[in-house]
Design a protein around this motif. Structure first.
Motif, PDB file in Angstrom:
ATOM      1  N   ARG A  60       0.914  -1.148   0.057  1.00 54.28           N
ATOM      2  CA  ARG A  60      -0.118  -0.150  -0.030  1.00 54.28           C
ATOM      3  C   ARG A  60       0.936   1.232  -0.015  1.00 54.28           C
ATOM      4  NH1 ARG A  60      -5.129  -1.433   4.170  1.00 54.28           N
ATOM      5  NH2 ARG A  60      -6.125  -2.953   2.651  1.00 54.28           N
ATOM      6  N   PRO A  61       0.275   2.410  -0.412  1.00 52.68           N
ATOM      7  CA  PRO A  61       0.978   3.518  -0.761  1.00 52.68           C
ATOM      8  C   PRO A  61       1.936   3.931   0.607  1.00 52.68           C
ATOM      9  CG  PRO A  61      -1.015   3.903  -1.478  1.00 52.68           C
ATOM     10  CD  PRO A  61      -1.067   2.447  -0.733  1.00 52.68           C
ATOM     11  N   ILE A  62       1.361   3.824   1.878  1.00 52.74           N
ATOM     12  CA  ILE A  62       2.108   4.471   2.832  1.00 52.74           C
ATOM     13  C   ILE A  62       3.394   3.533   3.538  1.00 52.74           C
ATOM     14  CG2 ILE A  62       2.321   5.303   5.088  1.00 52.74           C
ATOM     15  CD1 ILE A  62      -0.730   6.332   4.782  1.00 52.74           C
ATOM     16  N   PRO A  63       3.055   2.203   3.652  1.00 51.78           N
ATOM     17  CA  PRO A  63       4.081   1.126   3.701  1.00 51.78           C
ATOM     18  C   PRO A  63       5.141   1.120   2.807  1.00 51.78           C
ATOM     19  CG  PRO A  63       1.917  -0.042   3.742  1.00 51.78           C
ATOM     20  CD  PRO A  63       1.526   1.759   3.864  1.00 51.78           C
ATOM     21  N   SER A  64       4.825   1.236   1.687  1.00 50.88           N
ATOM     22  CA  SER A  64       6.000   1.251   0.633  1.00 50.88           C
ATOM     23  C   SER A  64       6.702   2.215   0.444  1.00 50.88           C
ATOM     24  CB  SER A  64       5.393   0.744  -0.587  1.00 50.88           C
ATOM     25  OG  SER A  64       4.384   1.725  -1.088  1.00 50.88           O
ATOM     26  N   GLY A  65       6.323   3.464   1.218  1.00 50.89           N
ATOM     27  CA  GLY A  65       7.078   4.805   1.239  1.00 50.89           C
ATOM     28  C   GLY A  65       6.687   5.706  -0.111  1.00 50.89           C
ATOM     29  N   ARG A  66       5.431   5.533  -0.780  1.00 54.52           N
ATOM     30  CA  ARG A  66       5.327   6.070  -2.056  1.00 54.52           C
ATOM     31  C   ARG A  66       4.596   7.352  -1.553  1.00 54.52           C
ATOM     32  NH1 ARG A  66       1.518   2.725  -5.241  1.00 54.52           N
ATOM     33  NH2 ARG A  66       1.681   1.398  -3.604  1.00 54.52           N
ATOM     34  N   VAL A  67       3.821   7.364  -0.517  1.00 57.74           N
ATOM     35  CA  VAL A  67       3.102   8.613   0.158  1.00 57.74           C
ATOM     36  C   VAL A  67       3.444   8.635   1.596  1.00 57.74           C
ATOM     37  CG1 VAL A  67       0.663   9.391   0.793  1.00 57.74           C
ATOM     38  CG2 VAL A  67       1.022   8.217  -1.465  1.00 57.74           C
ATOM     39  N   GLN A  68       3.418   9.781   1.989  1.00 57.64           N
ATOM     40  CA  GLN A  68       3.729  10.169   3.518  1.00 57.64           C
ATOM     41  C   GLN A  68       2.554   9.829   4.186  1.00 57.64           C
ATOM     42  OE1 GLN A  68       7.066  10.779   4.576  1.00 57.64           O
ATOM     43  NE2 GLN A  68       7.221   9.908   2.498  1.00 57.64           N
ATOM     44  N   PRO A  69       2.782   9.632   5.559  1.00 59.77           N
ATOM     45  CA  PRO A  69       1.649   9.202   6.464  1.00 59.77           C
ATOM     46  C   PRO A  69       0.835  10.674   6.633  1.00 59.77           C
ATOM     47  CG  PRO A  69       3.524   8.228   7.463  1.00 59.77           C
ATOM     48  CD  PRO A  69       4.063   8.981   6.107  1.00 59.77           C
ATOM     49  N   GLY A  70       1.469  11.791   6.838  1.00 62.21           N
ATOM     50  CA  GLY A  70       1.004  13.278   6.835  1.00 62.21           C
ATOM     51  C   GLY A  70       0.049  13.472   5.503  1.00 62.21           C
ATOM     52  N   GLU A  71       0.445  13.137   4.451  1.00 60.84           N
ATOM     53  CA  GLU A  71      -0.226  13.422   3.279  1.00 60.84           C
ATOM     54  C   GLU A  71      -1.593  12.726   3.233  1.00 60.84           C
ATOM     55  OE1 GLU A  71       2.719  14.091  -0.496  1.00 60.84           O
ATOM     56  OE2 GLU A  71       3.140  11.996   0.466  1.00 60.84           O
ATOM     57  N   ALA A  72      -1.479  11.383   3.556  1.00 64.20           N
ATOM     58  CA  ALA A  72      -2.742  10.524   3.686  1.00 64.20           C
ATOM     59  C   ALA A  72      -3.476  11.170   4.811  1.00 64.20           C
ATOM     60  CB  ALA A  72      -2.260   9.195   4.011  1.00 64.20           C
ATOM     61  N   LEU A  73      -3.017  11.428   5.898  1.00 67.70           N
ATOM     62  CA  LEU A  73      -4.201  12.285   6.940  1.00 67.70           C
ATOM     63  C   LEU A  73      -4.707  13.508   6.238  1.00 67.70           C
ATOM     64  CD1 LEU A  73      -5.119  12.356   9.661  1.00 67.70           C
ATOM     65  CD2 LEU A  73      -3.161  13.636  10.257  1.00 67.70           C
ATOM     66  N   GLY A  74      -4.061  14.363   5.345  1.00 66.83           N
ATOM     67  CA  GLY A  74      -4.574  15.570   5.038  1.00 66.83           C
ATOM     68  C   GLY A  74      -5.517  15.324   3.947  1.00 66.83           C
ATOM     69  N   ILE A  75      -5.165  14.403   3.032  1.00 70.55           N
ATOM     70  CA  ILE A  75      -5.975  13.991   1.944  1.00 70.55           C
ATOM     71  C   ILE A  75      -7.330  13.440   2.528  1.00 70.55           C
ATOM     72  CG2 ILE A  75      -6.456  12.274  -0.034  1.00 70.55           C
ATOM     73  CD1 ILE A  75      -3.345  12.569  -0.726  1.00 70.55           C
ATOM     74  N   GLY A  76      -7.177  12.556   3.588  1.00 73.02           N
ATOM     75  CA  GLY A  76      -8.508  11.969   4.208  1.00 73.02           C
ATOM     76  C   GLY A  76      -9.508  12.870   4.802  1.00 73.02           C
ATOM     77  N   LEU A  77      -8.793  13.822   5.440  1.00 70.81           N
ATOM     78  CA  LEU A  77      -9.552  14.846   6.029  1.00 70.81           C
ATOM     79  C   LEU A  77     -10.155  15.857   5.373  1.00 70.81           C
ATOM     80  CD1 LEU A  77      -7.385  15.756   9.257  1.00 70.81           C
ATOM     81  CD2 LEU A  77      -9.470  14.266   9.412  1.00 70.81           C
ATOM     82  N   ALA A  78      -9.383  16.537   4.301  1.00 68.50           N
ATOM     83  CA  ALA A  78      -9.719  17.170   3.282  1.00 68.50           C
ATOM     84  C   ALA A  78     -11.117  16.650   2.480  1.00 68.50           C
ATOM     85  CB  ALA A  78      -8.653  17.742   2.299  1.00 68.50           C
ATOM     86  N   LEU A  79     -10.747  15.597   2.012  1.00 62.88           N
ATOM     87  CA  LEU A  79     -11.891  14.877   1.055  1.00 62.88           C
ATOM     88  C   LEU A  79     -13.076  14.470   2.122  1.00 62.88           C
ATOM     89  CD1 LEU A  79     -10.043  12.477  -1.306  1.00 62.88           C
ATOM     90  CD2 LEU A  79     -10.813  14.880  -1.815  1.00 62.88           C
TER      91      LEU A  79
END
Lengths: 311, 67
Positions: free
Chosen positions: A85-104
Motif C-alpha cells: 500500500r502507498p504508505i508502508p511502501s514509502g510512496r506516500v507520506q503518512p501526513g499526506e494521507a491524513l491531510g487527504i483523508g480529512l480534506a476529502l
C-alpha cells in the motif's frame, strides 16, 4: 533557498498513488449499493444531483479509506497483503494521507449537505467517523468481533442514498443497511478461513486466530442464519416484490447450504481439498449481495412500467 | 542556483499537476451544474431573487399588493 527539498526524495508520488489511498475496490461496492438505495426510493432525484450525491458518497468512503491507511500504516507494513500500500511502501507520506483523508471527508460531507439534505450529510459523516475512528482506531485491534461492528460502515451507503432522495430513514433503508451489516461477517470469515493471513504477526485479533477455525465455522453458520430473515423480510417492503423475493429465496438457500457445508468441515477436509468449499462460499457471498441489490433495482425498473412490487 | 523557468520539478510533477488541474476543473463543473439545477428547480426566478441579500417585497405579489 536555491532548490526545493523534494529533490531529496527518490520517488515522487503520482496521482495513482493518491488514488490508491481511497481503496478503489471498496469504493465500487459503495457506489453500487448507494446508487441502488437512491434509485429504489419513491422520490425522484434530478440526475445531476443524484450524480453529485453518489460522487460524495464515493469520495467520503475513499476519504475514510485514506484515514484508515494513515492510522493502520504500522499494521499494513507487517502484512504481506497490505505491505505494498502507498504508505508502508514509502510512496506516500503518512501526513499526506491524513491531510487527504480529512480534506476529502470535509469536502464530501459539506457538498452532500449543500446538494441534498442534512440527514444524508450527517449519515455520510457518521459513516466516515465509524470506519476511521470506531473501527480502525478502536475495534480493529481490540476484539475479534471487529468486523461485525465495523461492517456497519460498509452498510450505510444504501441508507445514505435513500436519505438523499427522501430526506428520511425508513424500514426499507434500515433493512438494506441490515442486509449488508449481517452479510459482512459470514462473507469475511469465509475468506479468513482460506486466506493464509498474518494478522497474528501484525497484532490484529482475527477470529480464526484468537478462537480457532472451528469457532469461526460456527460463526459463519450462525450469522448466515441471522442474515436470512433480513434478506427475505426486505422483499415484503415497498421496494421488494416477486422478482426480489424469488432471487432472495434462491440466493439465501445457496448461501445457507454453503455455510452449512463449511460448518460441517474440519481442518483435515480443508487441507485435503485446498479450501475448495470455503473459496466457493466466498464467491457465492459476492454473488449474493450483487443479486439482492440487482433485484431491488429490477423491481424499481419494473415499477416504472407499473408491474413491479406487490401492487 | 537560481530558480529556472523550466525547473526539473515541472517535469517530475507534470502528471500530478495535470491531475490537480483536472480535479479543480471538475469541481467547477460540479458547483456550476448544481447551481444551474438548483435555480431551475425553483421554477420562477423571482423565487430566487427574493432571497438575494436585499429584501425586495415588490417581487412578492401578495406582500407587494398589500403595501
Amino acid at each position: 533557498m536555491s532548490d526545493v527539498s523534494a529533490t531529496d526524495r527518490t520517488y515522487e508520488a503520482n496521482m495513482g498513488d493518491y488514488f490508491a489511498l481511497l481503496k478503489p475496490r471498496v469504493m465500487s461496492l459503495v457506489v453500487f449499493t448507494g446508487l441502488v438505495g437512491l434509485l429504489v426510493s419513491p422520490v425522484p432525484v434530478h440526475p445531476f444531483i443524484g450524480f453529485v450525491a453518489i460522487l460524495c458518497i464515493a469520495v467520503g468512503a475513499g476519504a475514510s479509506g485514506a484515514l484508515n491507511m494513515w492510522w493502520d500504516a504500522d499494521i499494513d507494513a507487517r502484512m504481506k497483503r497490505t505491505a505494498g500500500r502507498p504508505i508502508p511502501s514509502g510512496r506516500v507520506q503518512p501526513g499526506e494521507a491524513l491531510g487527504i483523508g480529512l480534506a476529502l471527508s470535509g469536502f464530501a460531507v459539506v457538498l452532500l449537505a449543500l446538494a441534498t439534505n442534512f440527514l444524508a450529510a450527517f449519515l455520510l459523516f457518521f459513516t466516515i467517523f465509524f470506519y476511521a475512528v470506531v473501527y480502525s482506531m478502536w475495534l480493529k485491534r481490540a476484539t475479534p468481533q471487529n468486523i461485525v461492528i465495523g461492517g456497519a460502515a460498509g452498510a450505510f451507503p444504501p441508507m445514505i442514498g435513500w436519505a438523499v432522495a427522501t430526506g428520511s430513514v425508513s424500514i426499507e433503508s434500515v433493512l438494506m443497511f441490515a442486509l449488508i451489516f449481517m452479510w459482512t461477517p459470514p462473507h469475511f470469515w469465509a475468506l479468513a478461513l482460506f486466506v493464509k493471513s498474518d494478522y497474528g504477526r501484525a497484532g490484529v485479533p482475527m477470529l480464526t486466530e484468537t478462537h480457532g477455525r472451528d469457532v469461526t465455522r460456527k460463526h459463519v453458520i450462525v450469522y448466515t442464519l441471522l442474515l436470512v430473515p433480513v434478506a427475505i423480510g426486505l422483499g415484503f417492503t415497498s421496494i421488494g416484490g416477486p422478482v426480489y423475493l424469488a432471487v432472495a429465496v434462491v440466493m439465501n438457500a445457496w448461501f445457507l447450504k454453503g455455510a452449512y457445508d463449511i460448518w460441517q468441515r474440519t481442518d483435515a477436509d480443508c487441507e485435503a481439498d485446498k479450501h475448495k468449499v470455503e473459496i466457493k462460499v466466498f464467491k457465492v457471498s459476492l454473488y449474493y449481495l450483487f443479486a439482492h441489490f440487482g433485484a431491488l433495482l429490477i423491481e424499481a425498473a419494473l415499477r416504472l412500467y407499473g408491474i413491479g412490487g406487490w401492487a | 542556483m537560481t530558480i529556472q523557468v523550466e525547473h526539473e520539478i515541472h517535469n517530475r510533477r507534470k502528471g500530478r499537476n495535470y491531475g490537480v488541474g483536472l480535479l479543480l476543473a471538475g469541481f467547477i463543473v460540479i458547483i456550476f451544474g448544481l447551481t444551474v439545477v438548483k435555480v431551475l428547480q425553483l421554477g420562477e426566478v423571482a423565487q430566487f431573487e427574493k432571497f438575494d441579500h436585499v429584501a425586495r417585497p415588490q417581487i412578492i405579489p401578495e406582500e407587494g399588493a398589500s403595501e
